[in-house]
Motif scaffolding. Structure first.
Motif, PDB file in Angstrom:
ATOM      1  N   LEU A 505     -28.912 -14.424  -0.312  1.00 43.44           N
ATOM      2  CA  LEU A 505     -27.771 -15.061   0.315  1.00 43.44           C
ATOM      3  C   LEU A 505     -26.506 -14.725  -0.465  1.00 43.44           C
ATOM      4  O   LEU A 505     -26.467 -14.868  -1.702  1.00 43.44           O
ATOM      5  N   ARG A 506     -25.461 -14.296   0.265  1.00 43.05           N
ATOM      6  CA  ARG A 506     -24.201 -13.924  -0.361  1.00 43.05           C
ATOM      7  C   ARG A 506     -23.026 -14.590   0.353  1.00 43.05           C
ATOM      8  O   ARG A 506     -23.029 -14.743   1.576  1.00 43.05           O
ATOM      9  N   ARG A 507     -22.046 -14.956  -0.417  1.00 45.27           N
ATOM     10  CA  ARG A 507     -20.772 -15.419   0.146  1.00 45.27           C
ATOM     11  C   ARG A 507     -19.882 -14.220   0.483  1.00 45.27           C
ATOM     12  O   ARG A 507     -19.133 -14.229   1.453  1.00 45.27           O
ATOM     13  N   ILE A 516     -20.406 -15.752  -5.828  1.00 48.53           N
ATOM     14  CA  ILE A 516     -20.492 -16.716  -4.734  1.00 48.53           C
ATOM     15  C   ILE A 516     -19.336 -17.709  -4.777  1.00 48.53           C
ATOM     16  O   ILE A 516     -18.710 -18.002  -3.739  1.00 48.53           O
ATOM     17  N   ALA A 543     -28.400 -23.344  -2.539  1.00 51.27           N
ATOM     18  CA  ALA A 543     -28.581 -22.365  -1.465  1.00 51.27           C
ATOM     19  C   ALA A 543     -29.871 -22.687  -0.738  1.00 51.27           C
ATOM     20  O   ALA A 543     -30.876 -23.053  -1.367  1.00 51.27           O
ATOM     21  N   HIS A 562     -25.367 -13.520  -5.800  1.00 54.94           N
ATOM     22  CA  HIS A 562     -26.264 -13.861  -4.705  1.00 54.94           C
ATOM     23  C   HIS A 562     -27.368 -14.765  -5.232  1.00 54.94           C
ATOM     24  O   HIS A 562     -27.592 -14.869  -6.450  1.00 54.94           O
ATOM     25  N   THR A 578     -28.992 -20.059   7.167  1.00 53.60           N
ATOM     26  CA  THR A 578     -28.780 -20.250   5.735  1.00 53.60           C
ATOM     27  C   THR A 578     -27.684 -21.288   5.500  1.00 53.60           C
ATOM     28  O   THR A 578     -26.868 -21.570   6.394  1.00 53.60           O
ATOM     29  N   PHE A 580     -24.956 -22.654   2.134  1.00 54.29           N
ATOM     30  CA  PHE A 580     -24.449 -22.911   0.785  1.00 54.29           C
ATOM     31  C   PHE A 580     -23.867 -24.325   0.814  1.00 54.29           C
ATOM     32  O   PHE A 580     -22.964 -24.616   1.611  1.00 54.29           O
ATOM     33  N   ALA A 590     -24.269 -18.601   4.700  1.00 60.75           N
ATOM     34  CA  ALA A 590     -24.071 -17.374   3.927  1.00 60.75           C
ATOM     35  C   ALA A 590     -23.601 -16.301   4.902  1.00 60.75           C
ATOM     36  O   ALA A 590     -24.312 -15.955   5.850  1.00 60.75           O
TER      37      ALA A 590
END
Length: 600
Positions: A505-507, A516, A543, A562, A578, A580, A590
Motif C-alpha cells: 500500500l502506497r500513498r 506515506i 494500514a 509503503h 485498502t 490508511f 491507498a
C-alpha cells in the motif's frame, strides 16, 4: 504450331481468374487527435487556427463529412478498435474501471497482425493499464504510451508534464526527449523507416490537444492576445500537431511510400476548449454551426472530421461523402481495402465504407441508422442514457428530442411533436439495439492478480469503483494525489492462482520517492485542478487491506514509503479495498497498490 497453341491454351486455363502477381498491400497510418472538434481546423471553416499541413491533406483526401464517434475518449477508442459500438465492447466511462476493453474483443491491431502486418502504436491507449488490457496484449508489437487517459493521470509516470516525459515502451518506463506530440510522431516515422519493406499498421492516437494545455511557447504565442481565440494553448497544441503531421507526410514522401499508404485523420470527440460559452453572448470560438461540444449528445459532441487519403488506391482528389458514417465502420473498411480476411470475423456493428470511398453509386448505398452513447456510469448503463440515434436526416436525442439536421443543422428546434412516426421508428430501432446488448452487459472486466509471467499488478485510484458511482468523488489525477482527499474506492479483481500474495500500500507512487506521511504541497502537477477534491492532511498510523473475505492490517512506520501486507487468497473474482487510518479514525484509500503472488 499446334503444340504452341495447345501450350498457350493450357497457360490461359491455369491462370484464369488469378493475377500473375499479387499487388502489394498498402501501409496504414491512422491518426486520431484528442478533444479536437470539427471546427478546430482551418480547412473546415475556422478563420483563425493555422493548420496548413492538415488542410493540404484534407484537400487531397476523400472526406467523410457526416462522420460520428462517441462524445468522449475511451468509448470512441473501444469502438474504433473493434468495429463494434462502445457499449457492446463494454467501455462506457473514462475512469473508474469502465475504460478496460474486454480481452475477448478482436482489435484492429489483432486483425492487422494476423493479416501479416507489422503493428505499432504511439500515443494514448486509454483502454486499460493492466494485463490483459494493454496495447501490447491487444495486438500491437511495438508500443510507446502514457498511462491512464491523460498525461498526469494516476497510472501515468509521476509528474509527467508533456515535455521530456517517461513513457511506457513495451511495458517499461523509459525517458523520452521532447514534446509529447513530437515524440509520438517521430517514433511512428522511425518505425516506418525500419519496417517499410513489409506492410505496416501504425496507430497514432495523439493525446493533444486534451488538457493539461501544455505546448511549446512558440505555438501558443501565435494566438495569445487575440480576443477571438477561446484558448491560446489549445489552438497552439493543434498547430503543433499540424506541424508534426506535416513532418510525417514529408517522411512518407521521402521513403517513397506516400502513394502506397492509407492515411486516415480523425478526432475522438467534439471540441473541449475550442468553444467557450458565454451568458447572453454568442459563444467564443468556431462551432462549425453545430450545437454542443465534448460530452454532448448533440452533433457538436460527436460529429468530427475524418478524411482518408490513398493515392495508389484512387482515394484522393478532394471529394466529399455526405452519407452518415461512424468510427466503428473503419475496421471493416480497412479490412476490405487491405485485402484482409478472417475465417471467423467478429460481428461488426459497422460496415465497410470502401464502396463510398471509391465513389460508387450513392443510390445503391443502404439507408442506415446509427447510435452514439455517453452514459458515464459505473454500473451497467440503462437505456436512453445520453443517447443519440441517427440517420442521414434525423437525430433522436434521449428519446424525446428530434431534430431535422437537413433543415436545422444547429439543432435549435425540437420537432418531435411534428413527426411522431419518425420518433417511433428511431426509438424502436434503439430498443432492438439495446436488447442485443444483453451479453455485453453481463461481461465484466476485472484486473487479474497473480498471472504467471506478468509480475506484480499495479493498481491506482484511477480504476477505483465507488458506491456513489460519481466521478467527482474519485482521485484520478496527480493533482488529486497532491491534495490527498479522504476518499476511498475498490478495485474489481480476479485472482488467477491461489497462494500467498504481498499487497503493498502506497500513498505516493514508487517513483516519487515520497514517504506515506510526507506532504508535497510544494508540487505543482501539470493538470490544473479543474476537477478539485477537498484537500486533507492525514498522518497514517494503520494500514489495512481486504480482498474478498481475507483481510490484514499493520502499523505504519514513521518513515515508510509503503506497507506490505501478506494475504492468503483463493482463485476467483473479488473486491479489493485498502485503508490508511489516522489516530482519530479518519481514513483514505491507498492511491497506489501493487499486488504480487509470492513463490511457494
Amino acid at each position: 504450331m499446334a503444340a504452341v497453341i495447345r501450350f498457350l491454351l493450357l497457360v490461359s486455363v491455369l491462370t484464369a481468374g488469378a493475377p500473375l502477381s499479387a499487388a502489394p498491400r498498402p501501409h496504414v497510418v491512422l491518426i486520431m487527435t484528442d478533444d479536437q472538434g470539427y471546427g478546430d481546423l482551418a480547412c473546415l471553416g475556422n478563420p483563425i487556427i493555422k493548420t496548413p499541413h492538415l488542410d493540404r491533406i484534407h484537400g487531397e483526401s476523400v472526406r467523410l463529412t457526416n462522420f460520428h464517434v462517441n462524445p468522449a475518449c475511451a468509448p470512441t477508442r473501444a469502438a474504433l478498435m473493434t468495429g463494434r459500438t462502445a457499449h457492446r465492447a463494454g467501455v462506457w466511462h473514462v475512469v473508474m474501471g469502465r475504460t478496460m476493453l474486454h480481452p475477448d474483443e478482436v482489435t484492429m491491431a489483432e486483425v492487422f497482425r494476423d493479416g501479416g502486418y507489422r503493428t505499432a502504436m504511439f500515443g494514448k491507449w486509454h483502454l486499460g493499464d493492466n494485463y490483459p488490457f494493454r496495447p501490447q496484449d491487444q495486438g500491437f508489437a511495438e508500443v510507446l504510451t502514457h498511462g491512464g487517459g491523460v498525461i498526469g493521470h494516476t497510472p501515468d509516470y509521476w509528474m509527467n508534464d508533456y515535455f521530456d516525459d517517461h513513457y511506457l515502451h513495451n511495458g517499461k518506463w523509459e525517458k523520452q526527449d521532447g514534446y509529447c506530440t513530437d515524440v509520438w510522431i517521430d517514433h511512428g516515422i522511425r518505425f516506418l523507416e525500419s519496417h517499410r519493406e513489409k506492410p505496416c499498421f501504425v496507430y497514432l492516437p495523439l493525446n493533444a490537444p486534451h488538457g493539461p494545455f501544455e505546448v511549446p511557447e512558440r505555438f501558443a504565442a501565435m494566438y495569445r492576445g487575440n480576443p477571438e481565440v477561446p484558448h491560446a494553448e489549445f489552438y497552439g497544441m493543434i498547430t503543433a500537431i499540424d506541424e508534426a503531421v506535416g513532418r510525417l507526410d514529408a517522411a512518407l514522401e521521402r521513403m517513397g511510400i506516400r502513394d502506397d499508404t492509407i492515411l486516415i485523420f480523425l478526432t475522438d470527440n467534439g471540441t473541449s476548449a475550442g468553444i467557450k460559452y458565454r451568458r447572453k453572448r454568442a459563444p467564443l470560438g468556431f462551432d462549425a454551426g453545430m450545437r454542443g461540444k465534448k460530452g454532448s449528445p448533440y452533433d457538436g459532441g460527436h460529429r468530427v472530421p475524418c478524411f482518408v487519403r490513398w493515392p495508389g488506391g484512387g482515394l484522393d482528389g478532394g471529394r466529399d461523402v455526405g452519407r452518415i458514417t461512424a468510427h466503428y465502420d473503419l475496421l471493416p473498411t480497412l479490412m476490405e481495402l487491405c485485402g484482409i480476411h478472417r475465417a471467423n470475423p467478429p460481428r461488426f456493428d459497422g460496415m465497410s465504407l470502401a464502396p463510398l470511398l471509391r465513389g460508387g453509386r450513392k443510390d445503391s448505398w443502404p439507408e442506415r441508422t446509427l447510435v452514439t452513447e455517453m452514459p458515464l456510469t459505473v454500473g451497467t448503463p440503462g437505456p436512453w442514457s445520453k443517447i443519440c440515434v441517427m440517420n442521414d436526416r434525423w437525430r433522436l436525442v434521449n428519446r424525446d428530442e428530434l431534430y431535422d439536421v437537413a433543415a436545422d443543422p444547429g439543432q435549435k428546434r425540437n420537432v418531435a411533436a411534428d413527426h411522431p412516426e419518425v420518433v417511433q421508428g428511431l426509438a424502436a430501432w434503439y430498443e432492438r439495439y439495446y436488447g442485443s446488448l444483453a451479453e455485453a452487459r453481463r461481461r465484466e472486466c476485472r484486473i487479474p492478480l497473480g498471472v504467471a509471467g506478468q509480475g506484480p499488478a499495479l493498481l491506482t485510484s484511477y480504476h477505483w469503483n465507488n458506491e456513489s458511482g460519481e466521478q467527482r468523488d474519485m482521485p484520478w489525477a496527480h493533482h488529486h494525489i497532491v491534495a490527498g482527499p479522504l476518499q476511498n474506492g475498490f478495485w474489481r479483481v480476479d485472482v488467477a492462482r491461489a497462494g500467498t500474495y504481498a499487497v503493498r500500500l502506497r500513498r505516493w507512487p514508487a517513483e516519487s520517492g515520497l514517504k506515506i506521511n510526507e506532504h508535497a504541497d510544494h508540487l505543482e502537477p501539470p493538470e490544473k485542478p479543474w476537477h478539485p477534491l477537498e484537500p486533507a492532511q492525514l498522518t497514517a498510523v494503520k494500514a489495512r487491506v481486504r480482498i474478498g473475505e481475507a483481510g490484514r492490517s499493520a502499523p505504519v512506520p514513521a518513515d515508510a514509503a509503503h506497507v506490505e501486507l501478506r494475504v492468503q487468497l483463493g482463485e476467483g473474482p473479488a473486491r479489493l479495498q485498502t485503508w490508511f487510518e489516522d489516530a482519530r479514525g479518519r481514513s483514505r484509500g491507498a492511491y497506489y497498490v501493487d499486488v504480487e503472488r509470492l513463490l511457494e
